[in-house]
Design a protein around this motif. Sequence first.
Motif, mmCIF file in Angstrom:
data_model
loop_
_atom_site.group_PDB
_atom_site.id
_atom_site.type_symbol
_atom_site.label_atom_id
_atom_site.label_comp_id
_atom_site.label_asym_id
_atom_site.label_seq_id
_atom_site.Cartn_x
_atom_site.Cartn_y
_atom_site.Cartn_z
ATOM 1 N N GLU A 35 0.868 -1.157 0.172
ATOM 2 C CA GLU A 35 -0.048 0.078 0.169
ATOM 3 C C GLU A 35 0.873 1.180 -0.140
ATOM 4 O O GLU A 35 0.564 2.317 0.532
ATOM 5 N N ASP A 46 -4.623 2.083 -5.102
ATOM 6 C CA ASP A 46 -4.490 3.525 -5.835
ATOM 7 C C ASP A 46 -4.035 4.449 -4.498
ATOM 8 O O ASP A 46 -4.885 4.666 -3.637
ATOM 9 N N LYS A 47 -2.833 4.815 -4.484
ATOM 10 C CA LYS A 47 -2.487 5.753 -3.396
ATOM 11 C C LYS A 47 -3.485 7.237 -3.200
ATOM 12 O O LYS A 47 -3.629 7.537 -1.980
ATOM 13 N N LYS A 48 -4.114 7.465 -4.316
ATOM 14 C CA LYS A 48 -4.841 8.819 -4.267
ATOM 15 C C LYS A 48 -6.146 8.616 -3.382
ATOM 16 O O LYS A 48 -6.603 9.367 -2.822
ATOM 17 N N THR A 49 -6.744 7.396 -3.639
ATOM 18 C CA THR A 49 -8.032 6.923 -3.293
ATOM 19 C C THR A 49 -7.889 6.079 -1.869
ATOM 20 O O THR A 49 -8.922 5.673 -1.171
ATOM 21 N N ASN A 50 -6.604 5.553 -1.743
ATOM 22 C CA ASN A 50 -6.360 4.550 -0.836
ATOM 23 C C ASN A 50 -7.211 3.417 -0.477
ATOM 24 O O ASN A 50 -7.329 2.808 0.270
ATOM 25 N N ARG A 51 -7.256 2.955 -1.703
ATOM 26 C CA ARG A 51 -8.111 1.735 -2.092
ATOM 27 C C ARG A 51 -7.463 0.861 -3.096
ATOM 28 O O ARG A 51 -6.855 1.374 -4.110
ATOM 29 N N ALA A 53 -8.389 -1.630 -6.314
ATOM 30 C CA ALA A 53 -9.360 -1.679 -7.514
ATOM 31 C C ALA A 53 -9.949 -2.865 -7.358
ATOM 32 O O ALA A 53 -9.813 -3.960 -7.157
#
Length: 53
Positions: A35, A46-51, A53
């Motif tokens: 992560e 995705d580091k931007k959404t912290n989730r 896919a």
Amino acid sequence: MKKLIPLEEGDFYLSKEGYKVFTEKYHLKRGYCCESGCRHCPYGFDKKTNRRA
């Protein structure tokens, strides 16, 4: 404690700035997502959404 995985040819390359960039092959061999938003993450993080896919 996390298991150390020895680096082999094809596990990483050096960026033009000199940083070690791990490949998808290495991430799959490691077996989990850290992560950190790795460039070649096969787990879809995705580091931007912290989730994932």
